[in-house]
Scaffold this active site. Structure first.
Site, PDB file in Angstrom:
ATOM      1  N   CYS A   1      -5.739 -36.121  20.928  1.00  0.00           N
ATOM      2  CA  CYS A   1      -6.987 -36.119  21.713  1.00  0.00           C
ATOM      3  C   CYS A   1      -6.842 -36.837  23.048  1.00  0.00           C
ATOM      4  CB  CYS A   1      -8.118 -36.747  20.901  1.00  0.00           C
ATOM      5  SG  CYS A   1      -8.294 -35.972  19.311  1.00  0.00           S
TER       6      CYS A   1
ATOM      7  N   HIS B   1     -14.041 -37.752  25.355  1.00  0.00           N
ATOM      8  CA  HIS B   1     -13.495 -36.776  24.409  1.00  0.00           C
ATOM      9  C   HIS B   1     -14.618 -36.380  23.459  1.00  0.00           C
ATOM     10  CE1 HIS B   1     -11.337 -34.877  21.282  1.00  0.00           C
ATOM     11  NE2 HIS B   1     -11.341 -35.906  20.459  1.00  0.00           N
TER      12      HIS B   1
ATOM     13  N   ASN C   1     -14.814 -29.940  18.283  1.00  0.00           N
ATOM     14  CA  ASN C   1     -13.782 -30.841  18.791  1.00  0.00           C
ATOM     15  C   ASN C   1     -12.529 -30.024  19.108  1.00  0.00           C
ATOM     16  OD1 ASN C   1     -11.676 -32.674  19.056  1.00  0.00           O
ATOM     17  ND2 ASN C   1     -12.267 -33.935  17.306  1.00  0.00           N
TER      18      ASN C   1
HETATM   19  O1  UT7 Z   1     -10.695 -36.014  17.628  1.00  0.00           O
HETATM   20  C1  UT7 Z   1      -9.928 -36.777  16.773  1.00  0.00           C
HETATM   21  C2  UT7 Z   1     -10.627 -38.000  16.375  1.00  0.00           C
HETATM   22  N1  UT7 Z   1     -11.540 -37.702  15.300  1.00  0.00           N
HETATM   23  C3  UT7 Z   1     -12.686 -38.326  15.193  1.00  0.00           C
HETATM   24  O2  UT7 Z   1     -13.018 -39.116  16.041  1.00  0.00           O
HETATM   25  C4  UT7 Z   1     -13.533 -38.073  13.972  1.00  0.00           C
HETATM   26  C5  UT7 Z   1     -14.212 -39.322  13.529  1.00  0.00           C
HETATM   27  N2  UT7 Z   1     -14.905 -39.193  12.281  1.00  0.00           N
HETATM   28  C6  UT7 Z   1     -15.994 -38.400  12.103  1.00  0.00           C
HETATM   29  O3  UT7 Z   1     -16.411 -37.726  13.009  1.00  0.00           O
HETATM   30  C7  UT7 Z   1     -16.702 -38.458  10.778  1.00  0.00           C
HETATM   31  O4  UT7 Z   1     -16.093 -39.423   9.962  1.00  0.00           O
HETATM   32  C8  UT7 Z   1     -16.755 -37.095  10.016  1.00  0.00           C
HETATM   33  C9  UT7 Z   1     -17.703 -36.156  10.732  1.00  0.00           C
HETATM   34  C10 UT7 Z   1     -15.385 -36.460   9.947  1.00  0.00           C
HETATM   35  C11 UT7 Z   1     -17.293 -37.306   8.604  1.00  0.00           C
HETATM   36  O5  UT7 Z   1     -18.564 -37.910   8.656  1.00  0.00           O
HETATM   37  P1  UT7 Z   1     -18.891 -39.213   7.784  1.00  0.00           P
HETATM   38  O6  UT7 Z   1     -20.271 -39.542   8.066  1.00  0.00           O
HETATM   39  O7  UT7 Z   1     -17.844 -40.263   8.103  1.00  0.00           O
HETATM   40  O8  UT7 Z   1     -18.732 -38.682   6.306  1.00  0.00           O
HETATM   41  P2  UT7 Z   1     -17.746 -39.158   5.133  1.00  0.00           P
HETATM   42  O9  UT7 Z   1     -16.377 -38.641   5.363  1.00  0.00           O
HETATM   43  O10 UT7 Z   1     -17.917 -40.609   4.891  1.00  0.00           O
HETATM   44  O11 UT7 Z   1     -18.391 -38.396   3.910  1.00  0.00           O
HETATM   45  C12 UT7 Z   1     -19.751 -38.630   3.493  1.00  0.00           C
HETATM   46  C13 UT7 Z   1     -20.094 -37.600   2.432  1.00  0.00           C
HETATM   47  C14 UT7 Z   1     -19.045 -37.518   1.322  1.00  0.00           C
HETATM   48  O12 UT7 Z   1     -19.729 -37.225   0.124  1.00  0.00           O
HETATM   49  P3  UT7 Z   1     -20.065 -38.417  -0.925  1.00  0.00           P
HETATM   50  O13 UT7 Z   1     -18.745 -39.035  -1.288  1.00  0.00           O
HETATM   51  O14 UT7 Z   1     -20.969 -39.353  -0.200  1.00  0.00           O
HETATM   52  O15 UT7 Z   1     -20.723 -37.679  -2.036  1.00  0.00           O
HETATM   53  C15 UT7 Z   1     -18.222 -36.310   1.711  1.00  0.00           C
HETATM   54  O16 UT7 Z   1     -17.599 -35.693   0.618  1.00  0.00           O
HETATM   55  O17 UT7 Z   1     -20.148 -36.298   3.027  1.00  0.00           O
HETATM   56  C16 UT7 Z   1     -19.283 -35.397   2.301  1.00  0.00           C
HETATM   57  N3  UT7 Z   1     -18.745 -34.433   3.236  1.00  0.00           N
HETATM   58  C17 UT7 Z   1     -19.376 -33.285   3.523  1.00  0.00           C
HETATM   59  N4  UT7 Z   1     -20.527 -32.767   3.070  1.00  0.00           N
HETATM   60  C18 UT7 Z   1     -20.896 -31.565   3.585  1.00  0.00           C
HETATM   61  C19 UT7 Z   1     -17.603 -34.526   3.991  1.00  0.00           C
HETATM   62  N5  UT7 Z   1     -17.492 -33.419   4.759  1.00  0.00           N
HETATM   63  C20 UT7 Z   1     -18.572 -32.638   4.490  1.00  0.00           C
HETATM   64  C21 UT7 Z   1     -19.009 -31.396   4.969  1.00  0.00           C
HETATM   65  N6  UT7 Z   1     -20.164 -30.906   4.498  1.00  0.00           N
HETATM   66  N7  UT7 Z   1     -18.328 -30.709   5.898  1.00  0.00           N
END
Ligand code: UT7
Length: 332
Positions: free
Chosen positions: A114, A259, A289
């Site tokens: 990125c 970004h 992204n």
């Molecule tokens: O460009 C490169 C750099 N990348 C970034 O900067 C990305 C940074 N991180 C993020 O943008 C976020 O962490 C994500 C968007 C990837 C994920 O969001 P989050 O709020 O951190 O969610 P999480 O990974 O902590 O997951 C929360 C819940 C989990 O379920 P439980 O364990 O609470 O039941 C996941 O399994 O959301 C679930 N989950 C989803 N649910 C529906 C994870 N992905 C999805 C999905 N749809 N696509």
């Protein structure tokens, strides 16, 4: 004043195919509501068929060269930032060079994810300041869609990535203050494991097996929360720091081009810096992204939309796998 450089022209290309959150919800256990709330993304562009980042970059590069008022033959070096190269080797810069008919000029890939476009811009700036080249084409281009896990296992990563290309022509600054002021580039290899693609890898023998593919090691792996935390912790200090380094402060900043990893990250960074929505450009809602392509695409949109005027102070900033992070400051 010593020799400086500036961006002379920009170009963008995104595939025509729009993939909405509802489209993804038909393949994965996800929802429009979850994706919008957690990321801000409504839709992204994905290629159809066998299209690589060099092919996506070609129209963006041609547009950037035309916008600079130059001929393709004026380009002496191509810097190609991508984390999704067409081939393991040779680099996508060589493939793009051939597409542009620039055979013989220098061409080099930049593998800084990125932050790749910013590392490329800094390299172009340094070559031009040193007098080695007059015109450098810096490209960020990615095709993620052919390498995403379309099962529920990969849903966190799959919903955020889009395909696209952005390009900039960098050349000598001949208009007084209008120039790239400087860069602040960083990396922390201790954080390699929070965002990576493991296979195929030369450090494993064999590089790719059926077992590795069953485990999904050929798909991107991300500890989303850890990456998110790094971004909101590091980016505000990085942006303040580069301004201070140049004797400037936040009040003087006209536009932040961050970004596009997650709208929530950009909103938190803006809040930490006290920047209103008019001072930050976001287009992740429409494009997702696009990693190395996101900054040049967003900058191009800002320029086309009249949000950047000659003389404005513009800061580009991003963070991604490596970890790598960086910022560039430009007097437009
Ligand atoms: O460009 C490169 C750099 N990348 C970034 O900067 C990305 C940074 N991180 C993020 O943008 C976020 O962490 C994500 C968007 C990837 C994920 O969001 P989050 O709020 O951190 O969610 P999480 O990974 O902590 O997951 C929360 C819940 C989990 O379920 P439980 O364990 O609470 O039941 C996941 O399994 O959301 C679930 N989950 C989803 N649910 C529906 C994870 N992905 C999805 C999905 N749809 N696509």
């Amino acid at each position: 004043m010593d020799r400086g450089s500036r961006i002379l022209g920009l170009g963008t290309y995104v595939p025509e195919r729009i993939v909405t959150n509802d489209d993804l919800a038909e393949i994965l256990d996800t929802s429009d509501e979850w994706i919008r709330k957690r990321t801000g993304i409504s839709e992204r562009r994905w290629v159809e068929g066998d299209v690589g980042p060099a092919e996506l970059a070609e129209p963006a590069a041609r547009q950037a060269v035309a916008a600079a008022g130059l001929e393709l033959s004026d380009i002496q070096l191509i810097l190609f930032a991508t984390l999704s190269p067409d081939l393991f080797f040779p680099g996508s810069a060589c493939l793009l060079q051939d597409r542009l008919g620039l055979n013989g000029c220098a061409a080099m890939d930049i593998r800084n994810q990125c932050t790749g476009f910013l590392y490329g811009l800094a390299t172009a700036d340094a070559f031009i300041r040193a007098g080695l080249y007059e015109h450098v084409l810096v490209v960020g281009s990615e095709v993620h869609s052919s390498g995403l896990d379309m099962s529920d296992r990969g849903r966190d990563v799959t919903v955020i990535f889009g395909d696209g290309a952005g390009a900039a022509v960098v050349g000598p600054s001949t208009e007084g203050d209008r120039r790239i002021l400087g860069h602040s580039l960083h990396a922390d290899g201790a954080l390699v494991d929070i965002l990576k693609l493991v296979a195929p890898a030369s450090s494993m023998n064999p590089r790719l097996t059926a077992e590795m593919m069953e485990q999904g090691l050929h798909y991107p792996y991300m500890e989303g929360r850890a990456v998110f935390k790094q971004a909101v912790q590091l980016l505000p200090g990085l942006i303040r720091g580069i301004l201070t380094q140049h004797g400037l402060d936040l009040d003087q900043l006209d536009l932040l081009v961050p970004h596009q990893a997650n709208l929530r990250i950009n909103e938190m960074v803006a809040r930490a810096l006290g920047l209103g929505p008019d001072k930050v450009i976001n287009n992740i809602q429409r494009l997702g992204n696009t990693t190395a392509a996101s900054i040049p695409i967003a900058l191009h949109e800002a320029v086309e939309g009249g949000r950047v005027k000659p003389g404005d102070l513009v800061c580009l900033a991003g963070l991604g796998a490596g970890m790598t992070w960086g910022a560039s400051l430009i007097r437009w």
